[in-house]
Design a protein around this motif. Structure first.
Motif, PDB file in Angstrom:
ATOM      1  N   UNK A  39      47.238  35.996  62.819  1.00 54.68           N
ATOM      2  CA  UNK A  39      46.049  35.966  63.649  1.00 54.68           C
ATOM      3  C   UNK A  39      46.420  35.337  64.989  1.00 54.68           C
ATOM      4  N   UNK A  40      45.601  35.597  66.035  1.00 55.57           N
ATOM      5  CA  UNK A  40      45.929  35.086  67.371  1.00 55.57           C
ATOM      6  C   UNK A  40      46.206  33.587  67.374  1.00 55.57           C
ATOM      7  N   UNK A  41      47.290  33.226  67.994  1.00 54.12           N
ATOM      8  CA  UNK A  41      47.696  31.829  68.174  1.00 54.12           C
ATOM      9  C   UNK A  41      47.913  31.114  66.846  1.00 54.12           C
ATOM     10  N   UNK A  42      48.245  31.869  65.822  1.00 53.85           N
ATOM     11  CA  UNK A  42      48.531  31.250  64.537  1.00 53.85           C
ATOM     12  C   UNK A  42      49.908  31.672  64.036  1.00 53.85           C
ATOM     13  N   UNK A  43      50.303  31.046  62.946  1.00 54.72           N
ATOM     14  CA  UNK A  43      51.635  31.300  62.421  1.00 54.72           C
ATOM     15  C   UNK A  43      51.668  32.578  61.587  1.00 54.72           C
ATOM     16  N   UNK A  44      52.855  32.911  61.146  1.00 55.44           N
ATOM     17  CA  UNK A  44      53.044  34.050  60.242  1.00 55.44           C
ATOM     18  C   UNK A  44      52.636  33.634  58.835  1.00 55.44           C
ATOM     19  N   UNK A  45      51.717  34.384  58.260  1.00 51.12           N
ATOM     20  CA  UNK A  45      51.280  34.092  56.896  1.00 51.12           C
ATOM     21  C   UNK A  45      51.777  35.194  55.979  1.00 51.12           C
ATOM     22  N   UNK A  46      52.595  34.834  55.014  1.00 50.24           N
ATOM     23  CA  UNK A  46      53.116  35.817  54.083  1.00 50.24           C
ATOM     24  C   UNK A  46      51.982  36.366  53.228  1.00 50.24           C
ATOM     25  N   UNK A  47      51.882  37.699  53.188  1.00 51.56           N
ATOM     26  CA  UNK A  47      50.861  38.332  52.363  1.00 51.56           C
ATOM     27  C   UNK A  47      51.440  38.738  51.007  1.00 51.56           C
ATOM     28  N   UNK A  48      52.607  39.373  51.054  1.00 52.19           N
ATOM     29  CA  UNK A  48      53.163  39.896  49.811  1.00 52.19           C
ATOM     30  C   UNK A  48      54.628  40.227  49.989  1.00 52.19           C
ATOM     31  N   UNK A  49      55.308  40.272  48.870  1.00 54.11           N
ATOM     32  CA  UNK A  49      56.696  40.705  48.810  1.00 54.11           C
ATOM     33  C   UNK A  49      56.723  42.083  48.181  1.00 54.11           C
ATOM     34  N   UNK A  50      57.329  43.014  48.898  1.00 59.08           N
ATOM     35  CA  UNK A  50      57.383  44.394  48.448  1.00 59.08           C
ATOM     36  C   UNK A  50      58.729  44.663  47.781  1.00 59.08           C
ATOM     37  N   UNK A  51      58.702  45.123  46.558  1.00 56.27           N
ATOM     38  CA  UNK A  51      59.925  45.350  45.791  1.00 56.27           C
ATOM     39  C   UNK A  51      60.088  46.840  45.499  1.00 56.27           C
ATOM     40  N   UNK A  52      61.235  47.379  45.856  1.00 57.55           N
ATOM     41  CA  UNK A  52      61.500  48.792  45.643  1.00 57.55           C
ATOM     42  C   UNK A  52      61.444  49.125  44.154  1.00 57.55           C
ATOM     43  N   UNK A  53      60.619  50.097  43.821  1.00 57.36           N
ATOM     44  CA  UNK A  53      60.545  50.570  42.455  1.00 57.36           C
ATOM     45  C   UNK A  53      59.701  49.736  41.518  1.00 57.36           C
ATOM     46  N   UNK A  54      59.068  48.709  42.031  1.00 60.43           N
ATOM     47  CA  UNK A  54      58.202  47.901  41.162  1.00 60.43           C
ATOM     48  C   UNK A  54      57.001  47.399  41.946  1.00 60.43           C
ATOM     49  N   UNK A  55      56.135  46.694  41.254  1.00 62.77           N
ATOM     50  CA  UNK A  55      54.906  46.220  41.901  1.00 62.77           C
ATOM     51  C   UNK A  55      55.200  45.107  42.894  1.00 62.77           C
ATOM     52  N   UNK A  56      54.370  45.065  43.915  1.00 63.63           N
ATOM     53  CA  UNK A  56      54.502  44.004  44.904  1.00 63.63           C
ATOM     54  C   UNK A  56      54.016  42.678  44.336  1.00 63.63           C
ATOM     55  N   UNK A  57      54.527  41.614  44.889  1.00 63.16           N
ATOM     56  CA  UNK A  57      54.089  40.270  44.509  1.00 63.16           C
ATOM     57  C   UNK A  57      53.219  39.738  45.628  1.00 63.16           C
ATOM     58  N   UNK A  58      51.974  39.437  45.316  1.00 67.98           N
ATOM     59  CA  UNK A  58      51.026  38.997  46.336  1.00 67.98           C
ATOM     60  C   UNK A  58      50.904  37.474  46.369  1.00 67.98           C
ATOM     61  N   UNK A  59      50.704  36.947  47.564  1.00 68.53           N
ATOM     62  CA  UNK A  59      50.477  35.520  47.718  1.00 68.53           C
ATOM     63  C   UNK A  59      49.045  35.192  47.299  1.00 68.53           C
ATOM     64  N   UNK A  60      48.861  33.948  46.961  1.00 64.91           N
ATOM     65  CA  UNK A  60      47.541  33.510  46.530  1.00 64.91           C
ATOM     66  C   UNK A  60      46.515  33.762  47.623  1.00 64.91           C
ATOM     67  N   UNK A  61      45.387  34.326  47.244  1.00 62.42           N
ATOM     68  CA  UNK A  61      44.314  34.584  48.189  1.00 62.42           C
ATOM     69  C   UNK A  61      44.365  35.953  48.842  1.00 62.42           C
ATOM     70  N   UNK A  62      45.409  36.709  48.599  1.00 67.35           N
ATOM     71  CA  UNK A  62      45.517  38.053  49.167  1.00 67.35           C
ATOM     72  C   UNK A  62      45.074  39.068  48.114  1.00 67.35           C
ATOM     73  N   UNK A  63      44.088  39.879  48.472  1.00 66.34           N
ATOM     74  CA  UNK A  63      43.532  40.837  47.512  1.00 66.34           C
ATOM     75  C   UNK A  63      44.454  42.048  47.364  1.00 66.34           C
ATOM     76  N   UNK A  64      45.017  42.208  46.196  1.00 70.49           N
ATOM     77  CA  UNK A  64      45.956  43.310  45.995  1.00 70.49           C
ATOM     78  C   UNK A  64      45.280  44.665  46.019  1.00 70.49           C
ATOM     79  N   UNK A  65      43.993  44.713  45.687  1.00 70.94           N
ATOM     80  CA  UNK A  65      43.292  45.997  45.710  1.00 70.94           C
ATOM     81  C   UNK A  65      42.872  46.383  47.121  1.00 70.94           C
ATOM     82  N   UNK A  66      42.901  45.427  48.012  1.00 69.07           N
ATOM     83  CA  UNK A  66      42.535  45.719  49.400  1.00 69.07           C
ATOM     84  C   UNK A  66      43.776  46.040  50.231  1.00 69.07           C
TER      85      UNK A  66
END
Lengths: 116, 112
Positions: A39-66
């Motif tokens: 977001x403007x004037x803010x840091x980088x917030x990790x949302x998720x780790x994307x893994x080839x061939x498997x499901x992504x790993x989402x950070x707490x508070x990030x909606x995986x269905x969205x």
């Protein structure tokens, strides 16, 4: 260094629509990619780790269905923001680790999403 | 998990002056500390990094120091130039498969 690209660089969409952002490793294979939101004037917030061939790993508070992540190949990860709302407007950046095994991360140029 | 604090949030200097940005981290197992420069609307770019087996590293006008005991590390920019104006982020990581934790960023403004 390794090159990571993103497409599109910017997108404007109406509220309720879905937007897909692509992240590509151009000259190397990336089994793991990372998606950040900034977001403007803010840091980088990790949302998720994307893994080839498997499901992504989402950070707490990030909606995986969205925020749908698909890492279908060793050079492409996609982030789909479903039913986007104005509060989803942000700068989305992907990254991949140095393919040579060093700890450095290489970032894509980012995608500016504006939801009207 | 790791917690990285970065100060100051904004730093304004005159061209030619030095700039120092400081970060602290909480996880003593962290061993990789990169610094990124991000210009407005662009990607973060690595400018220098340091590992825990080294106390200081220098690259032309940029240097980074690390104090493992105190768990803090600093970025030093000498002879600042207007093109150094950007947001600088520090990060800490345990290396390998671990994902770095970023500081909140410092907006550096270099006045001509």
């Amino acid at each position: 260094g390794a090159v990571v690209s993103q497409h599109p660089s910017w997108v404007i969409c109406k509220s309720g629509t879905s937007v897909k952002i692509e992240c590509r490793s151009l000259d190397f294979q990336a089994t793991t990619m990372f998606w950040y939101r900034q977001f403007p004037k803010q840091s980088l917030m990790l949302m998720a780790t994307s893994n080839e061939g498997s499901k992504a790993t989402y950070e707490q508070g990030v909606e995986k269905d969205k925020f749908l992540i698909n890492h279908a190949s060793l050079t492409l990860s996609t982030l789909t923001v479903t039913s986007a709302h104005p509060e989803d407007s942000s700068f989305y950046i992907c990254s991949a680790r140095d393919p040579a095994g060093r700890d450095e991360q290489f970032f894509g140029p980012g995608t500016r999403l504006t939801v009207l | 998990g790791e917690n990285v604090e970065q100060h100051p949030s904004t730093l304004s200097v005159q061209e030619g002056d030095s700039a120092v940005i400081k970060c602290t981290y909480s996880d003593s197992a962290s061993n990789y500390f990169p610094w990124y420069k991000q210009e407005l609307g662009k990607r973060p770019q690595l400018i220098i990094d340091i590992r825990s087996n080294v106390g200081e590293k220098k690259d032309q006008r940029i240097a980074v120091t690390l104090n493992k005991t105190a768990k803090h590390f600093s970025l030093h920019i000498t002879e600042t130039q207007p093109e150094d104006s950007a947001v600088y982020f520090c990060a800490a990581s345990k290396g390998g498969s671990y994902i770095p934790t970023f500081g909140r960023g410092t907006s550096l403004i270099v006045h001509p």
